[in-house]
Scaffold this motif. Structure first.
Motif, PDB file in Angstrom:
ATOM      1  N   GLN A   1      -4.928  -0.931   6.573  1.00 22.78           N
ATOM      2  CA  GLN A   1      -5.144  -1.831   4.841  1.00 22.78           C
ATOM      3  C   GLN A   1      -4.542  -2.630   4.653  1.00 22.78           C
ATOM      4  O   GLN A   1      -4.645  -3.483   4.008  1.00 22.78           O
ATOM      5  N   GLN A   2      -3.371  -2.705   5.604  1.00 24.23           N
ATOM      6  CA  GLN A   2      -2.150  -3.162   5.392  1.00 24.23           C
ATOM      7  C   GLN A   2      -2.479  -4.529   5.833  1.00 24.23           C
ATOM      8  O   GLN A   2      -1.417  -5.834   6.891  1.00 24.23           O
TER       9      GLN A   2
ATOM     10  N   ILE B   1      -2.316  -4.477   9.531  1.00 25.59           N
ATOM     11  CA  ILE B   1      -1.654  -4.674  10.937  1.00 25.59           C
ATOM     12  C   ILE B   1      -2.046  -4.273  11.539  1.00 25.59           C
ATOM     13  O   ILE B   1      -2.749  -2.999  12.124  1.00 25.59           O
TER      14      ILE B   1
ATOM     15  N   GLN C   1       3.779   3.045   9.459  1.00 21.86           N
ATOM     16  CA  GLN C   1       2.799   4.059   8.926  1.00 21.86           C
ATOM     17  C   GLN C   1       2.222   4.067  10.218  1.00 21.86           C
ATOM     18  O   GLN C   1       1.696   4.679  10.524  1.00 21.86           O
ATOM     19  N   ASN C   2       2.156   2.438  10.682  1.00 23.36           N
ATOM     20  CA  ASN C   2       1.485   3.276  12.154  1.00 23.36           C
ATOM     21  C   ASN C   2       2.515   3.773  13.338  1.00 23.36           C
ATOM     22  O   ASN C   2       1.972   4.302  13.584  1.00 23.36           O
TER      23      ASN C   2
ATOM     24  N   GLN D   1      -4.122   3.886   6.318  1.00 21.43           N
ATOM     25  CA  GLN D   1      -2.981   3.285   5.777  1.00 21.43           C
ATOM     26  C   GLN D   1      -2.213   2.097   6.252  1.00 21.43           C
ATOM     27  O   GLN D   1      -2.639   1.008   5.849  1.00 21.43           O
ATOM     28  N   SER D   2      -2.528   2.830   7.632  1.00 25.00           N
ATOM     29  CA  SER D   2      -1.357   1.386   8.362  1.00 25.00           C
ATOM     30  C   SER D   2      -2.347  -0.299   8.591  1.00 25.00           C
ATOM     31  O   SER D   2      -2.325  -1.353   8.382  1.00 25.00           O
TER      32      SER D   2
ATOM     33  N   HIS E   1       5.935   0.298   3.974  1.00 27.73           N
ATOM     34  CA  HIS E   1       5.884  -0.354   4.862  1.00 27.73           C
ATOM     35  C   HIS E   1       4.657   0.246   6.004  1.00 27.73           C
ATOM     36  O   HIS E   1       4.374   1.109   6.717  1.00 27.73           O
ATOM     37  N   GLY E   2       3.984  -1.219   6.356  1.00 28.65           N
ATOM     38  CA  GLY E   2       2.602  -0.873   7.413  1.00 28.65           C
ATOM     39  C   GLY E   2       2.792  -0.329   8.579  1.00 28.65           C
ATOM     40  O   GLY E   2       2.062   0.464   8.808  1.00 28.65           O
TER      41      GLY E   2
ATOM     42  N   LYS F   1       0.699  -1.078  -0.379  1.00 29.43           N
ATOM     43  CA  LYS F   1       0.220   0.069  -0.198  1.00 29.43           C
ATOM     44  C   LYS F   1       0.709   1.385   0.026  1.00 29.43           C
ATOM     45  O   LYS F   1       1.680   1.336   0.966  1.00 29.43           O
TER      46      LYS F   1
END
Length: 358
Positions: free
Chosen positions: A221-222, A224, A192-193, A218-219, A188-189, A9
């Motif tokens: 959605q991966q 995480i 992003q977190n 964003q995180s 990078h998930g 993502k």
């Protein structure tokens, strides 16, 4: 179908400049771990990451021997460990991180240090010290060298070194923010977190709750777990986004399904107080206990208070003392206070549960 931890993502957005007044001292309750990925517009240090679809294919192709030659030594084991870690399978993850380290993928030292220092139910200080020394003497030089080659995992973990202050220079949120931003923009998930955490608490950047929500989104959605938990909390209390308790609870439950101790503790609190769900002590207590058995000190204190008060479970003074003792061993100040009071035969005050998210 469960989303892959290694899905790609990519987020393009302009960031505010770091806060020139210096970093905050606030830290999150749990450090995240990463997914390797890279900005498709820049050359990759790792030849396995060459296009946006690489990680969507990674989980089904890791077992193929012909892919191994495309990975750095120990990287395959490290990536598999990351997936286990995201689902809180800590002991299985540790075995693979050890194999990654043995093959020269020294980023594994940081992961092992985090697990032993923060997440296991009982801390083994000898193991904590072992991995901390490894992270400083082997992991740090490795990350610096690999980050210069645009290895996104190395950049992320180097950012964590600065964030948690284990690289010998102490905490430096501004340096951490710069590295995390690069990794987060690359997709990078877990970066992003943690970038979202920086924005939420003003660590190395001007506090911006809306930006925090965007990066947690964003995180999450991966797939995480930490991204889902943080985003759920934002929706639950209306932090940086319009309050939506139903959406918040759904995200927190998704993180609970992955076994995240912080999310289990959060959901227990929601049932205890009736936030987003009907108040139900009998639902809260087992959630606190699940979180506590995974090493969460706040949950240890909370389940101790449940036993002390008879909230959702029968009153059991011995179990209350046991859980308070475990939480106190992790440095939990409220547990220490409750333990002293509970052991005092003259004390008649009921010991209400404790909640402390950060």
């Amino acid at each position: 179908m469960k989303k892959s931890l290694f899905s790609f993502k990519k987020k393009e957005k302009k960031e505010p400049e770091a806060n020139s007044d210096g970093p905050s001292t606030t830290t999150p309750s749990a450090p995240p771990l990463s997914v390797l990925t890279v900005d498709a517009s820049t050359p990759a240090a790792n030849s396995a990451v060459t296009e946006k679809s690489s990680y969507a294919q990674m989980t089904t192709s890791l077992q193929k021997l012909d892919l191994d030659k495309q990975l750095l030594p120990g990287e395959r084991e490290f990536l598999l460990a990351e997936d286990l870690y995201n689902f809180s399978k800590l002991y299985e993850a540790l075995e693979l991180y050890e194999k990654a380290i043995a093959s020269g993928y020294s980023a594994g030292y940081f992961r092992c240090w985090v697990i032993h220092d923060l997440f296991l139910p009982e801390k083994n200080q000898q193991m904590v010290d072992r991995y901390l020394i490894g992270a400083q003497k082997a992991g740090l030089p490795w990350c610096i060298a690999e980050a210069e080659k645009n290895n996104i995992t190395a950049k992320y973990i180097l950012g964590c070194y600065h964030y948690f202050g284990i690289g010998g220079e102490g905490k430096n949120y501004q340096k951490a923010f710069k590295l995390l931003k690069e990794s987060a923009h690359a997709g990078h998930g877990f970066a992003q977190n943690l970038l979202g955490v920086c924005y939420e608490f003003g660590n190395g950047v001007t506090l911006d709750l809306r930006a925090a929500v965007e990066w947690y989104q964003q995180s999450s959605q991966q797939n995480i777990s930490w991204g889902e938990w943080h985003l759920g909390v934002c929706y639950l209390y209306g932090r940086g986004v319009k309050k939506d308790e139903r959406k918040g609870i759904a995200l927190i439950k998704s993180a609970c399904d992955k076994g995240l101790a912080d999310a289990l503790n959060e959901l227990g609190f929601c049932y205890m107080k009736g936030i987003g769900v009907s108040k139900n002590y009998k639902m809260a207590a087992p959630l606190f206990e699940q979180s506590a058995t995974k090493g969460n000190a706040d949950a240890m204190c909370s389940i101790g208070a449940c036993h002390g008060n008879g909230h959702g479970v029968p009153v059991n003074r011995a179990l209350a003392i046991d859980w308070y003792t475990k939480a106190a061993a992790k440095g939990h100040e409220t547990a220490k206070m409750n333990l002293v009071n509970l052991k005092n035969p003259q004390q008649t005050v009921r010991y209400r549960y404790h909640w402390f998210r950060y």
